[in-house]
Design an enzyme around this catalytic site. Structure first.
Site, PDB file in Angstrom:
ATOM      1  N   ASP A   1      -1.002   1.123  -4.894  1.00 30.76           N
ATOM      2  CA  ASP A   1      -1.922   0.090  -5.389  1.00 30.76           C
ATOM      3  C   ASP A   1      -3.304   0.659  -5.706  1.00 30.76           C
ATOM      4  O   ASP A   1      -4.227  -0.083  -6.017  1.00 30.76           O
ATOM      5  CB  ASP A   1      -2.017  -1.089  -4.424  1.00 30.76           C
ATOM      6  CG  ASP A   1      -2.670  -0.737  -3.099  1.00 30.76           C
ATOM      7  OD1 ASP A   1      -2.453   0.389  -2.620  1.00 30.76           O
ATOM      8  OD2 ASP A   1      -3.397  -1.577  -2.540  1.00 30.76           O
TER       9      ASP A   1
ATOM     10  N   SER B   1       0.819  -1.196   0.000  1.00 30.84           N
ATOM     11  CA  SER B   1       0.000   0.000   0.000  1.00 30.84           C
ATOM     12  C   SER B   1       0.862   1.259   0.000  1.00 30.84           C
ATOM     13  O   SER B   1       1.678   1.457  -0.887  1.00 30.84           O
ATOM     14  CB  SER B   1      -0.970  -0.047   1.185  1.00 30.84           C
ATOM     15  OG  SER B   1      -1.898   0.993   1.126  1.00 30.84           O
TER      16      SER B   1
ATOM     17  N   ASP C   1      -5.807   1.956  -4.145  1.00 25.89           N
ATOM     18  CA  ASP C   1      -7.051   1.739  -3.398  1.00 25.89           C
ATOM     19  C   ASP C   1      -7.419   2.971  -2.577  1.00 25.89           C
ATOM     20  O   ASP C   1      -8.549   3.110  -2.148  1.00 25.89           O
ATOM     21  CB  ASP C   1      -6.983   0.479  -2.527  1.00 25.89           C
ATOM     22  CG  ASP C   1      -5.947   0.549  -1.410  1.00 25.89           C
ATOM     23  OD1 ASP C   1      -5.056   1.424  -1.465  1.00 25.89           O
ATOM     24  OD2 ASP C   1      -6.009  -0.294  -0.486  1.00 25.89           O
TER      25      ASP C   1
ATOM     26  N   ASP D   1      -2.491   6.112  -3.998  1.00 25.42           N
ATOM     27  CA  ASP D   1      -1.311   5.435  -3.465  1.00 25.42           C
ATOM     28  C   ASP D   1      -0.872   4.363  -4.463  1.00 25.42           C
ATOM     29  O   ASP D   1      -1.532   4.168  -5.499  1.00 25.42           O
ATOM     30  CB  ASP D   1      -1.599   4.877  -2.070  1.00 25.42           C
ATOM     31  CG  ASP D   1      -2.677   3.801  -2.056  1.00 25.42           C
ATOM     32  OD1 ASP D   1      -3.423   3.696  -3.054  1.00 25.42           O
ATOM     33  OD2 ASP D   1      -2.794   3.079  -1.050  1.00 25.42           O
TER      34      ASP D   1
END
Length: 576
Positions: A306, A145, A308, A304
């Site tokens: 990834d 993340s 999400d 960010d």
């Protein structure tokens, strides 16, 4: 000999450890502290999977810890008879993400389990979507993340596209913990796995289906069509996975003025332009703010790595400056926009519901009440949100989930994914920017209008990071002290309710009554205060931190800020 030293020696003599990795371990033979940190524990496969610093050792992210976890997962999938349904696998731009994702796929293949691995990096929400789209029994995403560059992680999803929850999580953890011998981890060559029809590569076809689902969530295409030429959008993927899907969806919807921060456009696990790639951190927006001022942008958006989570800045028309939105502000702005538009166009269902976490803003409660939709609150973590959505479906769609969010900069609109989706959040905020532009408003103006309508709700959080064995013990002690001696007054406000979610109990300090939280056990303490204030404490499940959350309701922005500052000071005192 200390246990960590024994483990260190075992790895030096283990035939399953490569000579290259053994040499890495020999290089630290005179560094007792480093050996201890690498081997004092096994990297725990917890309810969120794995997350840790990349390196060689039992307490590190490496080939051995990743495939050990995967072997345990494989054993569980075989128990459930899910080999042929397969596992979808995605990964982000972090160091070793490509290698870890491939090693995970081949370990599963060696156990006779099909895999569907993306051809290159993809956002986490697309993995969530792919699990259900492909009918897989599970999914894996390799990401840490928004953590610093030295970290990577491994998250497991189940057949509904959500991260694993009880009892599945505990059952998988038990299987992972049974894998104690690295030589028991099965292996297969990629060419063999492909020839046996076990290893599959996926890509563009899933991208297309995912983006088509997002387009269905637009609630006012007319506003986009009429206003998009006047909207200027600055976007940064922070060296992660968001660039291609964000640009694709915005262009397909008709947006023309999209300015991507070129220094942060390409995937790079070293994250060279930021201390760490967190869209909550104002420092991550330095280049985006410079570009926004150059282009006179209406809105600045950052995902960010990834993709999400989403960070947002919106323009203040009065001062010309850009104002940072926290996760609660963004979450509530989207909630208000979606519900208001659905009400206006007659598509707001009578059984509509929205979901938030217990550490998210109480403004959401007021919004839900205004639009007569049911509000559900759950524990921190989107897997708990997804569990409620699954419950709706299992109960003959008693409620239709319109929107879900948590304060940590993540939301989903609808139910196409079962984890936070920063791509759909970008899309919806750009759409909302068009709608409010028609009214001569920026998103900051829209936020002010919400405060006027519902009250000046403001929230804040802070964390205390304590690393190593000593830090973990200190965090444990802090929680125990607050649990055994709960405050009855904080920042001059009486504690009306004290919630101990580990004990699944909420105590009313005024009546003495105790009621159940009706939620699973969780190491969380919640203080509900007089005057519409609240605060909450919990250790992080993925990092060596203890987190403090708080919220107030003021008569105006200044009043809310003052109350929030007083509450923060009081919480810092409480933690000592």
């Amino acid at each position: 000999m200390e246990k960590y030293k024994v483990k260190y020696e075992q790895w030096l003599n283990d035939l399953a450890i490569s000579e290259v990795d053994k040499q890495d371990l020999k290089n630290i033979e005179n560094n007792e502290k480093e050996i201890e940190d690498r081997f004092y524990k096994d990297l725990e496969f917890g309810t969120a999977g794995l997350r840790g610093v990349i390196g060689i050792g039992t307490n590190r992210m490496n080939t051995y810890t990743v495939t050990k976890a995967t072997q345990g997962l494989a054993n569980y999938i075989i128990q459930k008879g899910g080999q042929n349904r397969g596992v979808a696998i995605a990964y982000d731009s972090r160091r070793m993400s490509v290698e870890f994702s491939e090693q995970a796929a081949l370990c599963l293949n060696a156990n006779g389990i099909k895999t569907y691995r993306f051809d290159t990096l993809r956002p986490t929400p697309e993995l969530s979507f792919a699990v259900r789209e492909l009918g897989c029994i599970a999914g894996i995403v390799v990401t840490a993340s928004h953590n610093p560059p030295e970290y990577n992680g491994y998250k497991v999803y189940w057949e509904d596209g959500a991260q694993i929850v009880e009892p599945t999580d505990k059952e998988i953890i038990a299987e992972v913990n049974k894998v104690t011998d690295l030589s028991a981890i099965k292996k297969i060559e990629k060419s063999v796995a492909e020839s046996q029809g076990l290893y599959h590569t996926i890509g563009a076809e899933i991208d297309k289906k995912y983006l088509e689902e997002l387009k269905k969530l637009v609630v006012n295409q007319k506003a986009i069509d009429e206003t998009q030429k006047d909207i200027r959008i600055v976007y940064t993927p922070l060296h992660g996975t968001g660039n291609i899907p964000v640009q694709t969806i915005l262009k397909e919807l008709g947006f023309e003025n999209i300015y991507v921060v070129k220094e942060q456009a390409d995937p790079d696990g070293n994250f060279p332009t930021v201390d760490y790639p967190n869209p909550e951190d104002p420092k991550a927006f330095k280049l985006a703010l410079e570009l926004a001022k150059e282009k006179d942008a209406d809105i600045i958006l950052a995902n960010d790595p990834d993709a999400d989570r989403l960070g947002v800045y919106a323009k203040n028309q009065t001062t010309g400056e850009y104002i940072q939105f926290n996760g609660n502000m963004t979450g509530n702005l989207i909630a208000e926009y979606i519900l208001s538009q659905k009400k206006a166009n007659g598509t707001l269902p009578s059984n509509g519901a929205i979901i938030k976490t217990i550490v998210s803003s109480n403004l959401t409660d007021a919004i839900a009440k205004s639009y007569h939709v049911k509000l559900f609150s759950t524990l921190t973590g989107f897997k708990n949100v997804a569990k409620i959505i699954r419950g709706f479906e299992e109960n003959n769609n008693e409620y239709e989930c319109l929107y879900s969010y948590e304060e940590s900069y993540g939301c989903i609109i609808g139910t196409h994914a079962r984890d936070k989706d920063g791509i759909v959040a970008v899309m919806t905020l750009c759409e909302a920017a068009c709608y409010y532009k028609q009214k001569g408003m920026t998103l900051w103006d829209a936020m002010l209008a919400m405060y006027e309508k519902y009250g000046y709700y403001k929230e804040k959080q802070f964390s205390i990071t304590l690393k190593g064995i000593e830090g973990a013990e200190q965090i444990k002690q802090m929680m125990e002290n607050m649990r055994k001696h709960p405050a009855t007054e904080i920042a001059g406000e009486k504690v009306i309710f004290f919630g101990d979610y580990q004990a699944q109990n909420i105590h009313n300090n005024e009546t003495g009554e105790d009621v159940s939280t009706n939620l699973p056990k969780s190491n969380v303490l919640y203080f509900d205060l007089a005057g519409d204030s609240w605060c909450c404490v919990r250790p992080s499940g993925t990092e060596p931190k203890i987190k403090f959350y708080m919220g107030v309701k003021g008569n105006n922005l200044e009043d809310a800020d003052e109350k929030l500052e007083e509450l923060e000071i009081a919480m810092k005192e409480l933690s000592k």
